[in-house]
Each structure stands twice: as structure tokens, then as C-alpha cells.
Scaffold this active site. Structure first.
Site, PDB file in Angstrom:
ATOM      1  N   ASP A 101       5.877   3.366  -4.625  1.00 49.31           N
ATOM      2  CA  ASP A 101       4.453   3.238  -4.341  1.00 49.31           C
ATOM      3  C   ASP A 101       3.794   4.603  -4.495  1.00 49.31           C
ATOM      4  OD1 ASP A 101       1.961   2.433  -3.425  1.00 49.31           O
ATOM      5  OD2 ASP A 101       2.518   2.614  -1.316  1.00 49.31           O
ATOM      6  N   ASP A 103       0.154   6.334  -4.214  1.00 48.25           N
ATOM      7  CA  ASP A 103      -1.141   6.003  -3.636  1.00 48.25           C
ATOM      8  C   ASP A 103      -1.946   7.278  -3.472  1.00 48.25           C
ATOM      9  OD1 ASP A 103      -3.230   5.150  -1.897  1.00 48.25           O
ATOM     10  OD2 ASP A 103      -1.949   3.458  -1.322  1.00 48.25           O
ATOM     11  N   ASP A 317       5.262   7.325  -1.752  1.00 46.17           N
ATOM     12  CA  ASP A 317       5.372   6.942  -0.349  1.00 46.17           C
ATOM     13  C   ASP A 317       6.840   6.593  -0.120  1.00 46.17           C
ATOM     14  OD1 ASP A 317       5.346   5.846   2.145  1.00 46.17           O
ATOM     15  OD2 ASP A 317       3.621   4.529   1.786  1.00 46.17           O
TER      16      ASP A 317
END
Ligand SMILES: [Zn+2]
Ligand SMILES: [Zn+2]
Length: 415
Positions: A101, A103, A317
Site C-alpha cells: 500500500d 499512500d 505502509d
């Protein structure tokens, strides 16, 4: 209208649009591989309610369910289970895709101070960027955050995504076909690796992969990157073709020494003298980093290496990758924070992919009252900033404002 009524009217308008979208596009939702072994989860428009532990054997079943429930967000498990509908401890885990992930929430960008806001739940104090740990006014610790996506944040996220893909393919030997890239529909990208080799790894092994990507425990001495004292020492000669981290660092050094402009060099945190020595080197011959290394001072070299390592690390992440039961957003579905489509992106097309344009899902217009919104871009146009005003906007812009809780529908008088 009181706040609750405004909120409800906004939710109804978003839900009606989502319903219309799924009625027309449910065939475009591409379910994951082995869908019958996955757990599906749905976030409902009824505040905070999450429907989990569902499973579907056919894409048509899933499509019908989505059209009937109209969830705000749709997820599926990275994991494969014997019985996806059973309670967590009885599902029978048989493996999990490797997921990453990226972000913008985790990337430091200057623009966040302009477009992101926090508000203290206790005293109402507010400010730009990330909330403080304790409120400077009342020492409260609960805040409401409003985050926005912008071109700069999304470019940074894209940059991290392409770094990660490069790493997975070069250093881990993955195929292009097994690395799936998806835009999240908000501020980032998800990468799903569907591969038999990685499927059975546990959390600890996944943590090792995360550490490699993020450079945790990276020992520069072991990489033989110390200042080249002896020119005949071949191991000290750094080249961009070196495998693994040596090559990554070499490519970043090349970027710094041969290509980056003064301004980004400054942003990287290099000292002025170092920047000047780099610019001076380019003026003379400037094509080969090993030439540069020969003449440069030890202190300068150390600083450049240090920054090159920072550039080469991937900002992910880490919790998402190590969680082997994680639910992730299903590509082809709408993101309830924006109304944009979570979309599959062909790796080759990533440099040209424009998330603020290509993932727009609605047509027509909506009339809304905007309480407050920063300047933002969507569907190839810029809007705002707005404060306390009625506007008729293209539906994708209006729905974005409703999703952000910055606006509510204007009830048109019945003629
Ligand atoms: Zn406060
Ligand atoms: Zn931004």
C-alpha cells in the site's frame, strides 16, 4: 437543515449516484483470482457499518449483491480460505497474495499544509496539515481530519509505486504478469502480487521483504560503499548495473550527480557547497559517477550516499504487507471517500496515467451548497476554493465535495 439532515441528504445523493453507476457497470468489476476462496467485505452507507465474511462463487452473484446493497466501499481478502464465510479462527487460511500500500498519507509533501485540515473535537481549534499530538489550545487529543488529493501528492505516490515495481521485478525476479497495479481512488496505489512462490509466506517472512524494500538494517559497509581509497579496488567501484541495493544506490547517485536540478537537490537537503561541486563537475566533463567519486571529498561523498539511500527506499505502509488477513479495495469499484473508481493500471501506462482524469465515474451535474473547500482538480478542471456558496458543478466534482463532507445538496423548489 440541521447538520444531521444535511449529512443524510448528502449521503442519499452519493448513494443514488453509486447505485446508478453499479447498475450500468457491474460487468466491469473484475473479481480477483480464485474468488470463491476469498472473503468479501462491504462498508455500508449506514454510518460505519461493515458487512464481512461474505463469499461469492460467480462474478454475477457479486454484481447482483453490489447492486442490491450499494455499499460505499468494497473489499476482498488478500488471503485464500477453505471457508471464507466462517468466523476468523475457523476460515482455514491457505495462503495470501503479497500486497503493498502506497499512500500519500505517509509521504511528506509541502502541499498538505495547504489542502489538508484538522479540527480539535473538543475546542474547535483548527490548522493546516497533519493534526498535532495534543491540541495547542485545550490539550485535547481527538481531531477530525479532512484530507484532499492533489496532483503533487499523487505524483509522489506514483513515483513510489514505480520504484516499488522496479524493485519487485529486478530484485525479486517477479514477472510483469503477476504484479498487479491499482489506483486506490483516493491518494495512493495498491500493488497485489498473485504468485505461488509468495503465497504461503507468513507475517515474519513478509516483514523481511518490507525491511529490504524500506532499507531497514541496510549496512553500507557490507555493501562496500565506503570511500574508495584505492583506485584499483574494483569492489569499491560503484556502477548502476550492480545487483540489489548497490545498483539502487548507484542509480540514485547518478540521478543526484548527473541529472537533478539545483532546486530538487536543495530539497533533498544537500549542503550548498555539495550542490555547487556537483554543478561544477557537470560543467566540466560530467558523465561518469566513478570520475566524480575520484575527486570528491570524503565528507561530500558520505552526504551524497546518505541522500541516495533515502531516495532509493520505498515508502510503503508496512502494516498492510505483513497482515496476512488484510481486506483490500476491489478494483473497478467506487471509493466512498471521493466517488472515483479504484482502477487497474497497466504498469507500462503508469507514467502517463492521470488518476484525476481517468477514474471519474459520473456524468451530468449536481447543485450543492459548499461550506468550505480548498482549490482542487478533478476531471481535467480546477475548482474553488469555495466558502459558503451554492454551485452547480459537474457531478464528479459535486460528489467529491459531498464525499469529503464539505457540501450538502441544495433542495430545488418544486415549481
Ligand atoms: Zn482543542
Ligand atoms: Zn498535495
Amino acid at each position: 437543515m440541521d447538520n444531521e439532515a444535511k449529512h443524510r441528504a448528502g449521503r442519499n445523493m452519493i448513494k443514488a449516484r453509486f447505485h446508478e453507476y453499479y447498475r450500468r457497470n457491474r460487468e466491469n468489476i473484475t473479481p480477483p483470482k480464485s474468488m470463491g476462496q476469498r472473503e468479501f467485505g462491504f462498508l455500508l452507507f449506514v454510518e460505519g457499518a461493515m458487512l464481512r465474511h461474505k463469499s461469492f462463487n460467480q462474478p454475477s452473484e457479486l454484481g447482483k449483491f453490489i447492486e442490491a446493497t450499494v455499499p460505499s466501499d468494497i473489499y476482498y481478502s488478500a488471503a485464500y480460505y477453505m471457508d471464507p464465510e466462517a468466523p476468523m479462527d475457523r476460515k482455514g487460511w491457505t495462503g495470501s497474495d503479497l500486497i503493498f500500500d502506497i499512500d500519500a498519507d505517509h509521504i511528506e509533501t509541502e502541499c498538505k499544509r495547504i489542502h489538508d485540515k484538522w479540527r480539535c473535537d473538543t475546542c474547535g481549534a483548527s490548522g493546516g496539515g497533519k493534526p498535532p499530538i495534543i491540541c495547542p489550545k485545550c490539550k485535547g487529543q481527538r481531531f477530525t481530519e479532512t484530507t484532499w488529493m492533489c496532483r503533487e501528492c499523487l505524483e509522489e505516490a506514483k513515483n513510489e509505486a514505480s520504484k516499488l515495481i522496479d524493485l519487485l521485478i529486478r530484485d525479486f525476479g517477479m514477472n510483469h504478469e503477476e504484479v498487479n497495479l491499482n489506483f486506490s481512488g483516493h491518494r495512493g496505489y495498491h500493488i497485489h502480487v498473485e504468485s505461488e512462490i509468495f503465497k504461503n509466506l507468513g507475517s515474519d517472512e513478509r516483514k523481511e521483504i518490507v525491511d529490504y524494500l524500506t532499507g531497514v538494517g541496510l549496512d553500507l559497509k557490507l555493501l562496500n560503499l565506503s570511500y574508495p581509497t584505492d583506485e584499483s579496488d574494483a569492489s569499491g567501484k560503484l556502477t548502476s548495473h550492480d545487483p540489489g541495493w548497490r545498483g539502487r544506490i548507484a542509480r540514485s547517485v547518478e540521478e543526484i550527480v548527473l541529472r537533478m536540478d539545483r532546486e530538487p537537490l536543495g530539497k533533498l537537503g544537500l549542503r550548498r557547497e555539495v550542490i555547487e561541486s556537483i554543478i561544477e563537475y557537470r560543467k566540466n566533463i560530467g558523465k561518469d559517477i566513478s570520475e566524480f567519486i575520484k575527486d570528491v571529498e570524503r565528507k561530500t561523498w558520505r552526504q551524497i550516499i546518505h541522500k541516495a539511500v533515502t531516495m532509493a527506499k520505498v515508502n510503503i505502509d508496512t502494516v498492510v504487507t505483513t497482515d496476512i488477513h488484510r481486506l483490500i479495495r476491489l478494483p473497478g469499484t467506487l471509493n466512498g471517500k471521493t466517488g472515483l473508481k479504484a482502477s487497474k493500471v497497466n504498469i507500462k501506462d503508469l507514467p502517463r496515467f492521470d488518476p484525476l482524469k481517468e477514474t471519474v465515474a459520473f456524468e451530468g451535474e449536481e447543485t450543492i451548497h459548499i461550506e468550505e473547500a480548498p482549490r482542487f482538480e478533478i476531471g481535467g478542471e480546477e475548482y474553488g476554493p469555495f466558502k459558503d456558496i451554492d454551485e452547480t458543478l459537474p457531478a464528479h466534482a459535486a460528489i467529491l465535495l459531498l464525499c469529503k463532507g464539505s457540501a450538502y445538496p441544495v433542495v430545488k423548489p418544486i415549481v
